[in-house]
Write a protein that holds these residues in place. Structure first.
Motif, PDB file in Angstrom:
ATOM      1  N   PHE A 224      34.004  71.486  11.729  1.00  0.00           N
ATOM      2  CA  PHE A 224      33.362  72.656  11.122  1.00  0.00           C
ATOM      3  C   PHE A 224      31.862  72.637  11.394  1.00  0.00           C
ATOM      4  O   PHE A 224      31.257  73.664  11.691  1.00  0.00           O
ATOM      5  N   PHE A 225      31.256  71.446  11.301  1.00  0.00           N
ATOM      6  CA  PHE A 225      29.820  71.310  11.556  1.00  0.00           C
ATOM      7  C   PHE A 225      29.480  71.691  12.991  1.00  0.00           C
ATOM      8  O   PHE A 225      28.525  72.435  13.237  1.00  0.00           O
ATOM      9  N   GLU A 226      30.263  71.195  13.934  1.00  0.00           N
ATOM     10  CA  GLU A 226      29.977  71.466  15.338  1.00  0.00           C
ATOM     11  C   GLU A 226      30.184  72.941  15.681  1.00  0.00           C
ATOM     12  O   GLU A 226      29.451  73.501  16.501  1.00  0.00           O
ATOM     13  N   ARG A 227      31.179  73.583  15.057  1.00  0.00           N
ATOM     14  CA  ARG A 227      31.492  74.965  15.388  1.00  0.00           C
ATOM     15  C   ARG A 227      30.527  75.961  14.745  1.00  0.00           C
ATOM     16  O   ARG A 227      30.229  77.006  15.330  1.00  0.00           O
ATOM     17  N   HIS A 228      30.048  75.657  13.544  1.00  0.00           N
ATOM     18  CA  HIS A 228      29.309  76.658  12.780  1.00  0.00           C
ATOM     19  C   HIS A 228      27.889  76.223  12.394  1.00  0.00           C
ATOM     20  O   HIS A 228      26.929  76.968  12.604  1.00  0.00           O
ATOM     21  N   ILE A 229      27.753  75.027  11.822  1.00  0.00           N
ATOM     22  CA  ILE A 229      26.458  74.619  11.269  1.00  0.00           C
ATOM     23  C   ILE A 229      25.420  74.422  12.358  1.00  0.00           C
ATOM     24  O   ILE A 229      24.259  74.824  12.204  1.00  0.00           O
ATOM     25  N   THR A 230      25.823  73.815  13.457  1.00  0.00           N
ATOM     26  CA  THR A 230      24.853  73.583  14.536  1.00  0.00           C
ATOM     27  C   THR A 230      24.303  74.898  15.076  1.00  0.00           C
ATOM     28  O   THR A 230      23.096  75.033  15.313  1.00  0.00           O
ATOM     29  N   ASN A 231      25.205  75.878  15.274  1.00  0.00           N
ATOM     30  CA  ASN A 231      24.754  77.187  15.758  1.00  0.00           C
ATOM     31  C   ASN A 231      23.851  77.875  14.735  1.00  0.00           C
ATOM     32  O   ASN A 231      22.884  78.554  15.096  1.00  0.00           O
ATOM     33  N   PHE A 232      24.183  77.713  13.452  1.00  0.00           N
ATOM     34  CA  PHE A 232      23.368  78.329  12.403  1.00  0.00           C
ATOM     35  C   PHE A 232      21.955  77.734  12.394  1.00  0.00           C
ATOM     36  O   PHE A 232      20.960  78.458  12.295  1.00  0.00           O
ATOM     37  N   ILE A 233      21.849  76.405  12.512  1.00  0.00           N
ATOM     38  CA  ILE A 233      20.532  75.752  12.515  1.00  0.00           C
ATOM     39  C   ILE A 233      19.724  76.194  13.730  1.00  0.00           C
ATOM     40  O   ILE A 233      18.537  76.529  13.613  1.00  0.00           O
ATOM     41  N   ARG A 234      20.358  76.212  14.889  1.00  0.00           N
ATOM     42  CA  ARG A 234      19.640  76.599  16.101  1.00  0.00           C
ATOM     43  C   ARG A 234      19.222  78.067  16.065  1.00  0.00           C
ATOM     44  O   ARG A 234      18.128  78.422  16.494  1.00  0.00           O
ATOM     45  N   ASN A 235      20.098  78.918  15.539  1.00  0.00           N
ATOM     46  CA  ASN A 235      19.761  80.333  15.441  1.00  0.00           C
ATOM     47  C   ASN A 235      18.636  80.551  14.435  1.00  0.00           C
ATOM     48  O   ASN A 235      17.742  81.369  14.665  1.00  0.00           O
ATOM     49  N   SER A 236      18.670  79.808  13.323  1.00  0.00           N
ATOM     50  CA  SER A 236      17.600  79.915  12.324  1.00  0.00           C
ATOM     51  C   SER A 236      16.275  79.454  12.907  1.00  0.00           C
ATOM     52  O   SER A 236      15.228  80.049  12.631  1.00  0.00           O
TER      53      SER A 236
END
Length: 355
Positions: A224-236
């Motif tokens: 879940f972290f690799e699919r969603h959280i990483t993209n969210f942090i980078r996009n933020s």
């Protein structure tokens, strides 16, 4: 039979990864309702405790007497006009944050839906509904919308504190000098802290990922972290830039210094409470901070306590503060919940209608 053939045809590592991902999502889904119930219970408890305190501490008879002494229908009409301007301002800001990926009309519908839902959902749940509406109607990717929502919340927090600082400067010697100096130091420090945090996310977001990855691995949510959280942090991190935030931040500050301040003044006149522009800014600042505390629904209790506290610091009657807070909360509720309900109902009917 077919499933067995496919399973035998694919590598065993694929199926092990698939099973781990399924278990991770199942655990997260099972934990979500319990977390939501706990959040609602805590929010409701905060509201009830503060409401009981206010009911005992404030003279309701005086508040009713003030309300009966003068009701201005003209002020109510001006309030309605100003609240429409606020909704339009939010729509323009949301479209700017999404880089024009959403039309003005859709952005207005999303903003009205979010403003209305925030009046009865705890923890500003209307903002999540606005993101979902933008995703479904305008096909804005969730990761992009959530990244820009984070920018919006940072801008809102910085604006609230800036309005508070500006109100203290305008109030001058109206407030007790000790209270005023302490508040100024705290608020200036908070603004600096917000900018520092934004800079850290902006320039060191990639360094946060390896720090957070082991935390999610402990709770078996690494996929879940690799699919969603990483993209969210980078996009933020990409979103928290001057080019993205400068215009929405300026628009937000203008809205608070003009439309929101006028809305409080018009509501005060409607219920017979005298409120100057600088006092309205200070009350607006206090109420905005109160809404950040999770209470259900829409800051009931926390918002009222914050406004009453602002009146006490101004040397005004707590009854006036409670009367104003109740009127503001009720009028904003009516003005935004009604169109939000209509938009939500129309949206749901369109989605359920046969094609």
């Amino acid at each position: 039979m077919l499933k067995r053939l496919v399973k035998n045809a694919l590598p065993s590592s694929h199926w092990r990864m698939r099973e781990r991902l399924h278990k991770s999502w199942s655990k997260a889904a099972a934990a979500a309702p319990a977390y939501q119930r706990l959040q609602m219970l805590i929010a409701s408890a905060i509201s009830i405790v503060l409401l009981i305190f206010l009911l005992r501490a404030v003279d309701w008879e005086e508040a009713i007497r003030i309300f009966r002494s003068g009701i201005s229908v003209t002020s109510l009409l001006w309030f309605l006009l100003v609240t429409f301007g606020i909704a339009v301002g939010y729509a323009v800001r949301w479209r700017l944050l999404l880089d024009g990926k959403i039309s003005y009309g859709t952005s207005l519908m999303a903003s009205l839906l979010g403003l209305g839902a925030n009046m009865f959902l705890p923890a500003r749940g209307g903002d999540l509904l606005r993101v979902h509406y933008s995703r479904v109607v305008a096909t804005v990717p969730y990761v992009d919308a959530f990244g820009r929502l984070l920018v919006e919340k940072v801008v809102d927090l910085a604006t609230i504190i800036s309005v508070g600082i500006f109100s203290l400067v305008l109030l001058g010697h109206t407030l007790n000098s000790e209270y005023r100096n302490v508040l100024l130091v705290i608020m200036i420090g908070a603004v600096l802290g917000i900018f520092l945090s934004a800079i850290l996310v902006r320039y060191f977001g990639d360094q946060l990922i390896p720090i957070l990855r082991p935390v999610f691995a402990v709770v078996r949510l690494q996929d879940f972290f690799e699919r969603h959280i990483t993209n969210f942090i980078r996009n933020s991190a990409r979103s928290l830039s001057i080019s993205v935030t400068i215009v929405p931040a300026a628009l937000t500050l203008i809205l608070w210094l003009s439309a929101y301040a006028l809305a409080y003044i018009f509501v005060a006149r409607f219920v017979g409470v005298a409120l100057s522009y600088q006092e309205s800014l200070f009350v607006l600042f206090a109420g905005g901070l109160g809404l950040m505390i999770p209470a259900a629904p829409s800051g009931v209790g926390t918002f009222h306590a914050s406004v009453v506290s602002a009146f006490v610091l101004l040397g005004r009657s707590p009854s006036e503060g409670l009367l104003l807070a109740t009127a503001v909360h009720f009028l904003f509720f009516v003005v935004y919940v009604v169109p939000a309900a209509l938009i939500l109902g129309h949206w749901r009917l369109n989605r359920l209608a046969p094609r």
